[in-house]
Structure formats: C-alpha cells, structure tokens
Scaffold this active site. Structure first.
Site, PDB file in Angstrom:
ATOM      1  N   THR A 120      -1.656   4.285   3.424  1.00 51.34           N
ATOM      2  CA  THR A 120      -2.534   5.010   2.501  1.00 51.34           C
ATOM      3  C   THR A 120      -2.828   6.430   2.989  1.00 51.34           C
ATOM      4  OG1 THR A 120      -3.433   2.886   1.876  1.00 51.34           O
ATOM      5  CG2 THR A 120      -4.651   4.806   1.137  1.00 51.34           C
ATOM      6  N   SER A 148       0.816  -1.221   0.000  1.00 53.24           N
ATOM      7  CA  SER A 148       0.000   0.000   0.000  1.00 53.24           C
ATOM      8  C   SER A 148       0.845   1.264   0.000  1.00 53.24           C
ATOM      9  CB  SER A 148      -0.918   0.023   1.219  1.00 53.24           C
ATOM     10  OG  SER A 148      -1.751  -1.090   1.207  1.00 53.24           O
ATOM     11  N   ASP A 199      -5.824   0.486  -4.280  1.00 57.76           N
ATOM     12  CA  ASP A 199      -4.379   0.586  -4.455  1.00 57.76           C
ATOM     13  C   ASP A 199      -3.774  -0.709  -4.989  1.00 57.76           C
ATOM     14  OD1 ASP A 199      -5.090  -0.629  -2.089  1.00 57.76           O
ATOM     15  OD2 ASP A 199      -3.496   0.296  -0.908  1.00 57.76           O
ATOM     16  N   ASP A 246      -0.839   4.738   8.983  1.00 58.33           N
ATOM     17  CA  ASP A 246      -0.757   3.656   8.001  1.00 58.33           C
ATOM     18  C   ASP A 246      -0.490   4.234   6.603  1.00 58.33           C
ATOM     19  OD1 ASP A 246      -0.746   1.020   7.222  1.00 58.33           O
ATOM     20  OD2 ASP A 246      -2.924   0.799   7.188  1.00 58.33           O
ATOM     21  N   ASP A 272      -8.959  -4.272   2.902  1.00 60.73           N
ATOM     22  CA  ASP A 272      -7.648  -4.924   2.865  1.00 60.73           C
ATOM     23  C   ASP A 272      -7.330  -5.668   4.164  1.00 60.73           C
ATOM     24  OD1 ASP A 272      -4.733  -5.110   1.811  1.00 60.73           O
ATOM     25  OD2 ASP A 272      -4.529  -4.131   3.754  1.00 60.73           O
TER      26      ASP A 272
HETATM   27 ZN   LIG Z   1      -3.361  -1.475   0.284  1.00 55.59          ZN
END
Ligand SMILES: [Zn+2]
Ligand SMILES: *[C@@H]1O[C@H](CO)[C@@H](O)[C@H](O)[C@H]1NC(C)=O
Ligand SMILES: *[C@@H]1O[C@H](CO)[C@@H](O)[C@H](O)[C@H]1NC(C)=O
Ligand SMILES: *[C@@H]1O[C@H](CO)[C@@H](O)[C@H](O)[C@H]1NC(C)=O
Ligand SMILES: *[C@@H]1O[C@H](CO)[C@@H](O)[C@H](O)[C@H]1NC(C)=O
Ligand SMILES: *[C@@H]1O[C@H](CO)[C@@H](O)[C@H](O)[C@H]1NC(C)=O
Ligand SMILES: *[C@@H]1O[C@H](CO)[C@@H](O)[C@H](O)[C@H]1NC(C)=O
Ligand SMILES: *[C@@H]1O[C@H](CO)[C@@H](O)[C@H](O)[C@H]1NC(C)=O
Ligand SMILES: *[C@@H]1O[C@H](CO)[C@@H](O)[C@H](O)[C@H]1NC(C)=O
Ligand SMILES: *[C@@H]1O[C@H](CO)[C@@H](O)[C@H](O)[C@H]1NC(C)=O
Length: 669
Positions: A283, A222, A488, A281, A443
C-alpha cells in the site's frame, strides 16, 4: 504468491492450441482476463486514462506450434478517423523484438503430475507514452497474418477547475464495513439501543461504495488494489502500478502513472506517504514504484528514492514524507538495497532521518523526512496503549547495530499530524499537498484472526481522521482539503453474537464450549464500555487510559463472538490475546506445509477446522464492496457505487490533474 509458476498473461494461447476456448470461468491456474487470445495488448481493452498521464505499451504474440509470430503490428485509431501504426501515432522509434518462454500448470492435476506447459513469446514494449486528446481509441494488433486482438481505450478529459488544494487519502487496509460496525460497538456506548457517541467516519459528508476485484481474479491483494486506487488501472495480484506481462523480468512490465507521480509532476506540491506497515509493503510503496512482484522490497525502496532507472519514465523526486516500519530495508544487511545503509542514501539526498517518536515530533518541518520506527510492521495500537509490556521483549529496533526493542514508536495519528505539518511547511508556493496515510494492521491482524487488535487499529484510524480534521482546522487548511477514507479490500469478518468467555473456558468439550455463544436475545449488551468493577463478578480487566472513542476495557468476560469466512484450523475462546498478536495456526511438519491449530493459541477454546487449503496459515481477503467516506471540497464526487479505479479519476478531477496540451509544440494526438 503461492502459484509462482503461473504467470499472469498470455496463457490463452495454450487453451486455443488445445482447443479449450470456453467461457473465461474461474480456474485455479489459468488467468485469462488480461489476454484472452494468442495476441496481447497491455493496457488491455476497457483501460481508462487521464489525458496527459503516462503509460507503457507491451505487445505479446504467444506460442503457435512452438514458434511465436515476430511480425505482429499494432494500429491505433482515435475517434476522429485518424489511424496509424503505433510508431507514427506516438511519433516514436520502433522497439526491438524481445523473446522468452514461460511455463505454467494447466490445472491441479497437471500440478500434481508435475507436467508444466511451455509457452514461447515474442514481444515489444513502447515506453513513457501519453495521450493528450480525450475520447475513445481503438487498437488493433494483427498477427499470424489474419488474426487480430482488439482493444478499446477511453481517455478522460481533465476537470478544467480544481476544487481542492490538498487531498488526504486514508486507507484502512482490509477494512470492510462489518469491521467498522464492530469497532463502533466496542468503542462507543449505547443506552437502550441508541449510541451516545459515534465514530468520526459516521460524521463524514458522503459515503460511496467501491468494487475491489482485480483484473483477472475476483479476489484482490493489496498491491493490485493499490494500483487501482492510485493509477485508475485494474491489475493482477502482486503487481504494483504495472500490467503483468509474461516476461521473466519483474521490472519490465508495462507501467501506468500513479497519482503521486502525476501530482508531483504537474502540480509540483509535496507528497506524503505514511503507513503502520513496513514502508516497502504494497500500500505505501505502490504510490511511486512499478513492478510485477511486490516482494522485491529492496529494489522498490531504491525506486522510491531514485525513480525509474531501467526504462524511460517520468521524473520522480522522492516523497517529502515517508513514515512507517521496515528498518530491515534501511539498516545495512541482506534486506537493504545493495546491502548498504539506506538511511545514509536518503540522508545523502537531503532527507532528515528520525527513528523514534520523540525525534519525529522534534523534527524540522521544512525538511524532507524519512521516519522509520521499527523493523517489519510497527507495533499495534493495543500493544502500544494497553498491553505495553509486549513491546519490551521485541527485537525490532530501527537503529543500525541495535537488536533491542523499539519502545518509542509513534501511532498513526502522531505520524499523520506531523506529516501534515511537514507537507504544509514544504508547500512554500501554496500549491497544495497529497498524502496517503495507511492503517495497515487492520489487515495484518485480521489475517491472523486477532480481531481485537484489528479493531484497535481501526479505532486508531478513526481517531486519526478525527484529529486530522481538528488539526487542519487549526492550521487553516480544512476548507481546502478533501479527506477520503476507504480500504483496498475486505476480509470475511463479522460479529454474530457474544461469548461468555468464562463459561467457554471451563466447559470441557468442544460441543459444550459452543454453548457459551449467545445469539439474538442471548447476545446481550457489549461490555467493552462498562467500567471495570461495575459488574457483579470481579474479573481481571486491563484499563487503557486512551480517552473517549476506545473501549474502557479490552478483555471483558462477555466478549464479541466474531468469525471469519476463510481461515486455517483454529481454536477459539473469543478472548483477547493479551500476550501479543495471535498466531492461530502452526506448521505440523517442520519441512512441510500443513497448518494445524496452534496448540499454544487459546488452548481452552474449541476447535474449528479450516476452510482453506491446509498450506494456509492465515485468513484471506474477501470479495465484499468497500465503503468510501469523504469530507471536504469535492467529497460529493465520491457518492454512488463504482469500480475501485474511479477513486483515481475522481481524485484527478478534484485536483484538476491531467492535461490536453502536449509540452513543446502544442500538437495534439
Ligand atoms: Zn490490503
Ligand atoms: C469495442 O467497442 C465496440 C463498440 O462499443 C464494441 O462493439 C467492441 O466489442 C469493443 N471491443 C472490445 C475488444 O472490447
Ligand atoms: C532494473 O532491473 C533490474 C533487473 O533487470 C533490477 O535488478 C533493478 O532493481 C531494476 N531497477 C529499478 C530501479 O527498478
Ligand atoms: C517521459 O515523457 C515526458 C513527457 O511526457 C518527458 O518530459 C520525459 O522527459 C520523458 N522521460 C524520459 C526519461 O524520456
Ligand atoms: C545500488 O545498485 C544500483 C544498481 O547497480 C545502483 O543504480 C544504485 O545507485 C546503487 N545504490 C547505492 C545506494 O549504492
Ligand atoms: C530518539 O532519537 C533521538 C535522535 O536519534 C535520540 O537521541 C534519542 O535517544 C532517542 N530516544 C529514544 C527514547 O530512543
Ligand atoms: C518478556 O520476557 C520476560 C523475560 O524473558 C518474560 O518473563 C515475559 O513473560 C515476557 N513477556 C512477554 C509479553 O512476552
Ligand atoms: C555498526 O557497527 C559497525 C561494526 O562494528 C561499525 O563499523 C559501524 O560504524 C556501526 N554503525 C553505527 C551507525 O553505529
Ligand atoms: C470484588 O472486588 C471487590 C472490591 O475489590 C471485593 O470487595 C470483593 O470481595 C470481590 N468479589 C469477589 C467475588 O471476588
Ligand atoms: C481439524 O483440525 C485439527 C487441528 O488442526 C487437525 O488435527 C485435524 O486434522 C483437522 N481435521 C480435518 C478434517 O481437517
């Protein structure tokens, strides 16, 4: 990352030295993509830029009989016959030589034998550069007297006319088309094979497809896929808005400007970042931070607030909206920057801080807002709406000095709609806003093979897009807002039939349990839309009161039979895990790294042995192309099949981002 001893650049030198230069095929340890020779230019050949965007250059000369060349020289030429040394070309001072070495394993045999190979490197970096003139550029790195590495760069012209005022980019993390199809099946009713209602995604203006591979491996994570979407540059697994160099410092890698940085700098409108993951995280954090190592959460939160302090770079004033989980980076303690209270650090810079949905909805929309609603990733839609008891046992309170549960967490729609109100209220000069809103746990739940939770998150994303459109219409912004919904990367998930979960659990052997799976004509109808009690047999069902566009029941007897291309050992009943997110595999040896099927996960299921290294506890991402759904002004620009980096360039076009005029003297280079 698993291969932490395997830096991502400059390895080809070894191969040359050892006489191994052969086609750049897939290999477990070597990553030749970014630097196929002894001399490396980052950004490498094929890199594309928007005119007026910022970037760093890193040059590396690697190992030659142990002594790297320190006299390398970079020349740039534009398509108009002008050619100059890098310092004259950009009118900058030369940079000092840096030196380091790194080691890696040549292959799995070398790893098993613990015989790493050592590489020595000489390097220079040039920071905060800009190319204003669109066109083709040729770069030549000369080293070791007569060796050369060449690179071609393309600088794209900005679009003269901006066609959208606002852009909202939704990312369903790890959301392949197969998951959207499965979500439609459980969330919408059919009669004789015809859907009676469909997803919001089914009703967008245009659909495209993006290719997600990373720069030097064909499966992306990601971080580098977010880099591609936000900066227009492919990168390496775990890298955030940089090209990964081979140096030991994870913060000195050559950077590329993100769409959020460009938007804030050039347009000056408000920027929002919303996620159901912890906000450090990949993203969410890749929107405005830069490092080779996505796991450095605390420094990344510091960068998100304060911008870059180590090397010269564009100014970053912080996001206007920053919503998600991840309280461990804010409560004072080992996870927070400097172990300090980072709620206070944000508040000191004018942010209002909210920690639950009630406070979020009551928040003053005119203020920059930090909303942190749990530790780690936020609770899943299925646990917030259907199996609500699962929230009560949590120890994930976002509050300082509180180790209890986090009961009042907003959903993605609540966060996104409030974010829109804040961005609009803060856009006092009517410049427009940019927002990224991520359904992160599609995800997260696919990784743990919890298909129902993943699909719940996906339906929540679809519902959020629907509510967003309605809300934009209400506040008069719909016609001026481009909405993009994409992912993604994929996961190797698909549905291949149904499962009679009652028969499966009663059958006594792994082989007879598998006879519960119905394929083709035996797959029957989806039962997720059938009202409880209307089946001939009674069963325990949980009814959510979520309204349309979600299943009526989540744990039917005739459930989806779904599988995963890549997984650890796992036991499968195809039933919903009602007690909380699934844990498919556990470590068989306390100190070791050998995952077996979790004996407490779906114990009545049949065993499927894994397809991944035994050190893997979860499923992994997959290669599939990813759909791009768009609606609103500029949405037609996203038709077709293209590389993930084109999402950035097309967003730039829609927003009119980029410039060909150099600030100050107006001189172009
Ligand atoms: Zn991802
Ligand atoms: C650069 O572009 C030229 C012309 O298209 C091509 O011949 C050359 O192989 C390219 N070089 C690299 C390193 O990509
Ligand atoms: C600057 O670099 C150091 C390591 O050299 C790192 O600890 C620090 O977090 C970096 N700061 C930022 C804002 O990236
Ligand atoms: C980076 O470059 C921009 C111009 O492109 C300039 O405005 C800015 O001040 C530079 N940053 C630093 C820290 O020098
Ligand atoms: C944390 O430490 C860094 C580097 O020493 C410093 O730049 C930063 O201001 C500190 N942050 C806080 C909130 O004290
Ligand atoms: C929500 O946050 C507000 C403000 O911090 C606090 O007063 C309130 O008690 C919280 N509500 C819940 C349900 O935790
Ligand atoms: C929550 O904790 C209670 C008391 O320990 C326990 O009885 C219950 O099963 C737990 N529920 C879940 C969903 O873990
Ligand atoms: C948390 O507890 C510490 C130690 O008791 C105290 O000093 C601090 O003020 C508390 N913080 C909050 C926000 O309650
Ligand atoms: C099913 O439920 C109905 C209504 O609650 C009840 O009358 C009936 O006995 C149940 N049937 C079975 C097989 O349990
Ligand atoms: C299959 O899975 C079981 C349970 O995880 C494990 O004990 C067994 O060793 C596996 N067999 C193979 C061939 O990997």
């Amino acid at each position: 990352m698993m291969f932490s001893t395997a830096p991502t650049a400059a390895m080809a030198g070894l191969l040359l030295a050892l006489g191994y230069i052969s086609p750049a095929v897939a290999q477990t340890f070597q990553r030749l993509g970014t630097c196929p020779t002894l001399g490396c230019i980052f950004p490498p050949t094929q890199a594309e830029f928007i005119a007026g965007g910022h970037f760093d250059i890193r040059l590396e000369a690697t190992f030659n009989n142990g002594v790297p060349d320190e006299n390398f020289k970079l020349t740039l030429a534009n398509g108009k016959g002008y050619s100059a040394d890098v310092t004259s070309f950009f009118q900058i001072q030369d940079s000092p030589i840096e030196k380091w070495s790194f080691s890696y394993y040549e292959d799995l045999f070398a790893r098993d034998a613990r015989t790493p190979t050592v590489v020595n490197v000489a390097s220079k970096a040039y920071r905060n550069l800009t190319l204003y003139e669109p066109g083709e550029y040729q770069l030549t790195l000369n080293y070791y007297n007569n060796q050369q590495t060449l690179a071609n760069w393309t600088v794209h012209a900005p679009e003269p006319k901006r066609c959208a005022k606002n852009v909202i980019l939704f990312i369903g993390d790890g959301m392949p088309q197969s998951a959207i199809t499965a979500a439609r099946l459980i969330g919408h009713k059919q009669i004789n094979g015809k859907y009676q209602s469909t997803m919001q995604l089914d009703d967008m203006d245009h659909v495209g497809l993006q290719m997600t591979h990373s720069i030097d491996s064909f499966i992306t994570d990601s971080a580098n896929s977010a880099t591609a979407l936000y900066t227009g540059h492919k990168s390496t697994v775990n890298a955030i808005s940089v090209y990964a160099d081979s140096s030991p410092n994870p913060f000195d890698d050559p950077r590329v400007e993100t769409i959020a940085e460009l938007f804030q700098n050039q347009i000056g409108g408000p920027v929002g970042i919303v996620s159901t993951a912890f906000v450090a995280d990949a993203t969410p954090i890749t929107m405005a931070t830069h490092t080779r190592d996505r796991d450095l959460y605390a420094p990344l939160i510091q960068q998100m607030l304060n911008g870059q302090s180590n090397f010269s770079w564009v100014d970053w004033k912080g996001p206007d909206v920053f919503f998600g989980g991840g309280a461990e980076q804010f409560k004072p303690g080992s996870g927070s920057p400097n172990r300090t209270n980072y709620y206070n650090a944000f508040a000191a810079q004018g942010y209002q801080v909210v920690n639950n949905n009630t406070a979020l909805q009551a928040a003053d929309p005119s203020k920059r807002t930090l909303g942190i609603f749990s530790q780690s990733n936020m609770a899943k839609w299925l646990d917030r709406n259907v199996y609500t008891d699962n929230l009560k046992n949590g120890t994930v309170s976002p509050l300082v000095n509180n180790t209890g549960p986090a009961l009042d967490q907003p959903g993605l729609a609540e966060m996104t709609l409030k974010a829109i109100d804040i961005l609009k209220a803060r856009d006092t000069e009517n410049k427009g806003f940019f927002m990224m809103s991520e359904a992160a746990s599609i995800d997260k739940m696919f990784h743990v093979l919890d298909y129902e939770r993943a699909l719940g998150e996906l339906l929540e994303l679809d519902d959020t897009v629907r509510q967003t459109i309605q809300h934009l219409e209400k506040i008069g912004e719909l016609d001026e807002t481009l909405i993009i919904v994409t992912a993604d990367h994929g996961h190797g998930f698909d549905v291949f039939g149904s499962s009679d979960t009652k028969y499966l659990k009663v059958a006594t052997t792994d082989r007879t349990k598998r006879n519960a799976i119905g394929t083709y004509q035996n797959s029957g109808h989806s039962e997720y839309q059938v009202a409880p009690g209307s089946r001939p047999e009674n069963q325990t069902v949980v009814v959510g009161d979520q309204g349309p566009n979600f299943p009526v029941q989540w744990d039917p007897r005739y459930a989806l039979a779904a599988g995963f291309a890549a997984h650890p050992d796992v036991r499968e009943t195809y039933s919903t895990n009602t007690g909380g997110p699934r844990v498919p595999a556990t470590n068989s040896t306390p100190a070791g790294n050998d995952y077996i099927a979790n004996p407490r996960d779906q114990p009545q299921g049949f065993l499927t042995n894994g397809t991944l290294p035994v050190s893997s506890s979860q499923g992994v991402h997959s290669l599939t192309d990813i759909p791009v759904y768009t609606k609103g002004p500029g949405s037609d620009k996203f038709k077709g099949v293209y590389d993930s980096t084109q999402i950035f360039f097309r967003m730039c076009k829609v927003l009119g981002l980029g410039t060909t005029s150099r600030p100050g003297n107006g001189k172009k280079n």
